[in-house]
Design a protein around this motif. Sequence first.
Motif, PDB file in Angstrom:
ATOM      1  N   UNK A 292       0.843  -1.206   0.000  1.00 49.37           N
ATOM      2  CA  UNK A 292       0.000   0.000   0.000  1.00 49.37           C
ATOM      3  C   UNK A 292       0.871   1.246   0.000  1.00 49.37           C
ATOM      4  N   UNK A 293       0.407   2.269  -0.709  1.00 47.18           N
ATOM      5  CA  UNK A 293       1.127   3.552  -0.734  1.00 47.18           C
ATOM      6  C   UNK A 293       0.786   4.363   0.516  1.00 47.18           C
TER       7      UNK A 293
ATOM      8  N   UNK B 128      -3.462  10.826  10.099  1.00 47.07           N
ATOM      9  CA  UNK B 128      -2.529   9.795  10.565  1.00 47.07           C
ATOM     10  C   UNK B 128      -1.915   9.102   9.353  1.00 47.07           C
ATOM     11  N   UNK B 129      -0.612   8.922   9.377  1.00 47.99           N
ATOM     12  CA  UNK B 129       0.097   8.273   8.280  1.00 47.99           C
ATOM     13  C   UNK B 129       0.109   6.768   8.520  1.00 47.99           C
ATOM     14  N   UNK B 130      -0.450   6.020   7.571  1.00 49.75           N
ATOM     15  CA  UNK B 130      -0.580   4.564   7.696  1.00 49.75           C
ATOM     16  C   UNK B 130       0.132   3.898   6.525  1.00 49.75           C
ATOM     17  N   UNK B 131       0.990   2.888   6.853  1.00 52.34           N
ATOM     18  CA  UNK B 131       1.662   2.088   5.828  1.00 52.34           C
ATOM     19  C   UNK B 131       1.584   0.615   6.212  1.00 52.34           C
ATOM     20  N   UNK B 132       1.306  -0.216   5.222  1.00 43.85           N
ATOM     21  CA  UNK B 132       1.151  -1.663   5.444  1.00 43.85           C
ATOM     22  C   UNK B 132       2.013  -2.419   4.430  1.00 43.85           C
ATOM     23  N   UNK B 133       2.774  -3.434   4.907  1.00 44.86           N
ATOM     24  CA  UNK B 133       3.615  -4.255   4.045  1.00 44.86           C
ATOM     25  C   UNK B 133       3.221  -5.734   4.222  1.00 44.86           C
ATOM     26  N   UNK B 134       3.140  -6.465   3.107  1.00 45.45           N
ATOM     27  CA  UNK B 134       2.839  -7.901   3.227  1.00 45.45           C
ATOM     28  C   UNK B 134       4.053  -8.686   3.763  1.00 45.45           C
ATOM     29  N   UNK B 135       3.771  -9.784   4.471  1.00 48.50           N
ATOM     30  CA  UNK B 135       4.814 -10.678   4.976  1.00 48.50           C
ATOM     31  C   UNK B 135       4.816 -11.942   4.095  1.00 48.50           C
TER      32      UNK B 135
ATOM     33  N   UNK C 137       6.428 -15.662   2.804  1.00 50.01           N
ATOM     34  CA  UNK C 137       7.183 -16.855   3.228  1.00 50.01           C
ATOM     35  C   UNK C 137       7.163 -17.840   2.065  1.00 50.01           C
ATOM     36  N   UNK C 138       8.321 -17.984   1.427  1.00 50.26           N
ATOM     37  CA  UNK C 138       8.461 -18.849   0.242  1.00 50.26           C
ATOM     38  C   UNK C 138       7.503 -18.430  -0.856  1.00 50.26           C
ATOM     39  N   UNK C 139       7.351 -17.102  -1.026  1.00 54.39           N
ATOM     40  CA  UNK C 139       6.516 -16.542  -2.080  1.00 54.39           C
ATOM     41  C   UNK C 139       5.057 -16.458  -1.753  1.00 54.39           C
ATOM     42  N   UNK C 140       4.667 -16.910  -0.577  1.00 58.37           N
ATOM     43  CA  UNK C 140       3.273 -16.850  -0.179  1.00 58.37           C
ATOM     44  C   UNK C 140       3.088 -15.791   0.905  1.00 58.37           C
ATOM     45  N   UNK C 141       1.977 -15.113   0.864  1.00 54.62           N
ATOM     46  CA  UNK C 141       1.653 -14.095   1.867  1.00 54.62           C
ATOM     47  C   UNK C 141       1.084 -14.794   3.086  1.00 54.62           C
ATOM     48  N   UNK C 142       1.763 -14.613   4.237  1.00 52.42           N
ATOM     49  CA  UNK C 142       1.280 -15.255   5.459  1.00 52.42           C
ATOM     50  C   UNK C 142       0.790 -14.233   6.485  1.00 52.42           C
ATOM     51  N   UNK C 143       0.883 -12.932   6.141  1.00 56.96           N
ATOM     52  CA  UNK C 143       0.425 -11.902   7.072  1.00 56.96           C
ATOM     53  C   UNK C 143       0.795 -10.511   6.568  1.00 56.96           C
ATOM     54  N   UNK C 144       0.640  -9.521   7.455  1.00 56.76           N
ATOM     55  CA  UNK C 144       0.949  -8.131   7.103  1.00 56.76           C
ATOM     56  C   UNK C 144       1.405  -7.374   8.346  1.00 56.76           C
ATOM     57  N   UNK C 145       2.269  -6.385   8.112  1.00 52.46           N
ATOM     58  CA  UNK C 145       2.757  -5.520   9.183  1.00 52.46           C
ATOM     59  C   UNK C 145       2.296  -4.098   8.874  1.00 52.46           C
ATOM     60  N   UNK C 146       1.736  -3.421   9.898  1.00 51.46           N
ATOM     61  CA  UNK C 146       1.214  -2.067   9.709  1.00 51.46           C
ATOM     62  C   UNK C 146       1.843  -1.111  10.725  1.00 51.46           C
ATOM     63  N   UNK C 147       2.174   0.099  10.243  1.00 55.04           N
ATOM     64  CA  UNK C 147       2.629   1.198  11.104  1.00 55.04           C
ATOM     65  C   UNK C 147       1.667   2.366  10.908  1.00 55.04           C
ATOM     66  N   UNK C 148       1.143   2.883  11.999  1.00 57.62           N
ATOM     67  CA  UNK C 148       0.265   4.066  11.981  1.00 57.62           C
ATOM     68  C   UNK C 148       0.893   5.131  12.876  1.00 57.62           C
ATOM     69  N   UNK C 149       1.259   6.258  12.281  1.00 56.88           N
ATOM     70  CA  UNK C 149       1.984   7.299  13.021  1.00 56.88           C
ATOM     71  C   UNK C 149       1.246   8.631  12.914  1.00 56.88           C
ATOM     72  N   UNK C 150       1.193   9.371  13.998  1.00 55.10           N
ATOM     73  CA  UNK C 150       0.563  10.697  13.997  1.00 55.10           C
ATOM     74  C   UNK C 150       1.350  11.665  13.120  1.00 55.10           C
ATOM     75  N   UNK C 151       0.627  12.644  12.521  1.00 59.02           N
ATOM     76  CA  UNK C 151       1.255  13.634  11.638  1.00 59.02           C
ATOM     77  C   UNK C 151       1.686  14.891  12.377  1.00 59.02           C
ATOM     78  N   UNK C 152       1.575  14.918  13.700  1.00 60.05           N
ATOM     79  CA  UNK C 152       1.886  16.140  14.435  1.00 60.05           C
ATOM     80  C   UNK C 152       3.334  16.567  14.246  1.00 60.05           C
ATOM     81  N   UNK C 153       4.257  15.630  14.293  1.00 55.03           N
ATOM     82  CA  UNK C 153       5.679  15.982  14.173  1.00 55.03           C
ATOM     83  C   UNK C 153       6.013  16.549  12.794  1.00 55.03           C
ATOM     84  N   UNK C 154       5.654  15.849  11.684  1.00 57.49           N
ATOM     85  CA  UNK C 154       5.950  16.452  10.370  1.00 57.49           C
ATOM     86  C   UNK C 154       5.180  17.749  10.124  1.00 57.49           C
ATOM     87  N   UNK C 155       3.934  17.821  10.660  1.00 52.12           N
ATOM     88  CA  UNK C 155       3.171  19.056  10.488  1.00 52.12           C
ATOM     89  C   UNK C 155       3.883  20.225  11.174  1.00 52.12           C
ATOM     90  N   UNK C 156       4.342  20.013  12.403  1.00 52.61           N
ATOM     91  CA  UNK C 156       5.058  21.073  13.103  1.00 52.61           C
ATOM     92  C   UNK C 156       6.330  21.483  12.386  1.00 52.61           C
TER      93      UNK C 156
END
Length: 457
Positions: free
Chosen positions: A115-116, A128-135, A137-156
């Motif tokens: 995801x972009x 809120x800035x959200x990014x998700x990457x697939x996990x 395993x041997x070419x198969x998707x077994x899950x996903x990792x997501x980071x959600x971060x507040x925009x306060x720091x870049x906004x400031x």
Amino acid sequence: MRTRLIIVFLVPMTVILLALGGAYALSVARSIQQEVSNQQLADLGYFLTGARQSLRAANPAVVEGELERYSELYGTRVAVFDRSGMLWAAGGMRPESVNEEMTTRIGLALSGRRSDPSLAVLPWSLGETVMVEPVFDDGNVIGAVMIAESSDAPRGEILAHWALLVAVCAVVIGLLVFAVFRLARWVLQPMMRVDHAMAAIEHGEMDARIADDTGPPEMRRMIRLFNQMAEEIERVVSRQREFAMNASHELRNPLGALLMRVEYLATGLDERWETDVEKTREEGRRMSRILDTLLNMARAGQQDSSFAVVDLVELVRGRVAAWREVAAERGLSLVVDAPAPVMSVTDRTSVESALDAVIDNALKFAPTGSRVDVAVGSDAERSTISVRDRGPGLEPEELEMVTSRFWRSARDQNVPGSGLGLAIATDLLSGLRGSVEVSVPEGGGLCVALRLPAGEL
């Protein structure tokens, strides 16, 4: 002129500066947001290995402790989802906090698509800035990792850069305004001096000149030409005045001698010639008055006006007192109507000379036994001295010509005078930024008004 010059220089430069500043502001915002996005991608890459191991071992504890420490340290929510989209392990995130946007991004990641980041250009539109990457395993998707971060720091950070940019632009615009005003003054100051010098020459200061050592080269050339023109005008006017004065002086002696010769010859003539001799005497006296008038005009044009506060009522009373004896000899009465002082900043001598010419004109045409009224008044802009007689007056078409030099009405050719009285008054008043107005009042006669500025000139 100054306003147009400032607009021509300042507006384009300000528009260019604002356009460049706006482009730079957007570039700074994108750069900061891109930097945040790259950092999140790097963090996601770090957690992918742990998430893969946790999902393969079917043990959330493998990665959960690391996710919690990261969340506490950076204030960022991190989560790992299994193949079914269920929350597997998390740091700072609960299942109920997963919103619709996150669910959509998780679904895309579980389908094998990255995801972009949800980036926005304007800081006040950042959420809120959200990014998700697939996990994988041997070419198969077994899950996903997501980071959600507040925009306060870049906004400031973006707003801090923008505030600095606004301050810099304000300083630059202030410097531009200062530079443009100095440039406009440098360009226009010689033109203002030309304007003042022309006004001075118009008011009789023929020696007015301009220093030609400042301003643009084109203005210096124009100033030199103006000074040369002013010198030529002063020379011509001076020669005209000298000619009038010299001619008046030179003609007085032969005219006096001619009148004396007429008187001498008259003693040897009988009564038959009395009428012709008297006509000759009158023509001689008329020529003498014309010479006196020309001499007075030359002297009046030569004198420098000295402006001061003048009480016009006191001035009028003084001149009327001087003319009362002449009026009495002609069987006339002079009446002053001036109840209160009327002040004006003007040249006393010029006003007295103009008033003398108008009173003299009124006494010539007023019938014996009548009254000549001299009134003084004022309003917000003008002070007025009016002289009204009860003579034959003028026709409406003659009013425009009465202030012309040597003009006489056809029915007044036998009245003594040179036809220069009102012309002299007009010339004197024009040098004081005033005017002479002639009108025919109700009841007949003529009213001549001397109008002067009421305030400072």
